[in-house]
Motif scaffolding. Sequence first.
Motif, short mmCIF file in Angstrom:
data_model
loop_
_atom_site.label_atom_id
_atom_site.label_comp_id
_atom_site.label_asym_id
_atom_site.label_seq_id
_atom_site.Cartn_x
_atom_site.Cartn_y
_atom_site.Cartn_z
N LEU A 95 17.72 -6.11 34.37
CA LEU A 95 18.53 -6.73 33.32
C LEU A 95 19.30 -5.66 32.55
CD1 LEU A 95 15.81 -9.19 31.97
CD2 LEU A 95 17.62 -9.71 33.60
N GLY A 101 16.98 -10.98 25.34
CA GLY A 101 16.65 -11.96 26.38
C GLY A 101 17.52 -13.19 26.29
N THR A 104 21.03 -12.50 27.53
CA THR A 104 21.03 -12.39 28.99
C THR A 104 20.99 -13.76 29.64
OG1 THR A 104 19.86 -10.27 28.84
CG2 THR A 104 19.82 -11.41 30.97
N THR A 135 16.00 -6.57 26.26
CA THR A 135 15.28 -6.61 27.53
C THR A 135 14.63 -5.28 27.86
OG1 THR A 135 17.28 -6.07 28.80
CG2 THR A 135 16.83 -8.40 28.41
N TYR A 138 11.00 -5.46 27.23
CA TYR A 138 10.21 -6.46 27.94
C TYR A 138 9.31 -5.82 29.00
CZ TYR A 138 12.80 -10.54 26.17
OH TYR A 138 13.34 -11.53 25.38
N ARG A 143 10.53 -9.94 31.88
CA ARG A 143 11.82 -9.89 32.59
C ARG A 143 11.89 -11.02 33.62
NH1 ARG A 143 10.58 -4.37 32.71
NH2 ARG A 143 10.17 -4.44 34.96
N VAL A 146 12.80 -14.25 31.88
CA VAL A 146 14.23 -14.36 31.59
C VAL A 146 14.97 -14.97 32.78
CG1 VAL A 146 16.36 -13.06 31.19
CG2 VAL A 146 14.30 -12.50 29.89
#
Length: 303
Positions: A95, A101, A104, A135, A138, A143, A146
């Motif tokens: 990402l 998040g 994204t 991200t 994360y 991830r 997401v």
Amino acid sequence: MYVPGGFVTAAISIVGLQKAFGRTRALDGLDLEVTVGEIHGFVGPNGSGKSTAIRILLGMMRADAGTITVLGSDPWRNPVAIHRRLAYVPGEVSLWPQLTGGETIDLLGRLRGGIDPTRKNELLARFSLDPTKTTRSYSKGNRQKVALVAALACDVELLLLDEPTSGLDPLIEAVFQECIQEARAAGRTVLLSSHILSEVEALCDQVSILREGRVVHAGTLEQLRQISLTNVIATLTSVPEDIATWPHLHNLILHGNRVRCDVETPALTDTMARLATCGIESLVTQPPTLEQLFLRDYDTHQQ
């Protein structure tokens, strides 16, 4: 599903797919058909060609030979149009580290023609994902969340999932299974590649088992069980002296009046009738799991 020229029943159709990397043949005449509205399991050992096939379905790689259609179109010639109608979740998600998040998810959604904000918020709660964090902070599991939320919040026809639950804990894995069942109920098609065979067994309508770049077994789980063995454990009043000569029995083990064996599934009714004449005191039958089917096929090819 309607496409220019008429309706089609296959969301994915692959015939004779071949792909080599130098002297290594990753796909060797792969045939696969995924019907609209089904969840199709795509399983095989590492190196069997699953990820290569998915990259070709996404238009990220060109096949050496074969015919491939995704949602009625050639993915190599029409990747942009196809990608607006599908969502892809890989097992290793990369990402943009500076985005949150939520940002994204919105960005990925716009690539697919937009995202349902109500659905997005519902999924964020169900997957226990904080969308305000960048991200870069994360974990691998977050991830993965997401990518899953972005895919499931879009109104797409096809979900291509390649090890989608990698890094998720068991509680979130259960949420994922619920969401995939909901996707099927909504008429979506799912191709699920997974090493978690219990996940495939719980979700999939059809299963294709790959080995060395081709499908070696395909069908419903019940159809695959019919070509395998059912485990039988019985306690009998008396064990017949000729039981070792009975047809369709394998791996026979006797311990007093207790009989344990594997029976060819089509012959199970006849075997039960034979056992009944011996006086059954207790009986347990266990159909093979997908894992047992998979390992049996793997061992057969190893020999």
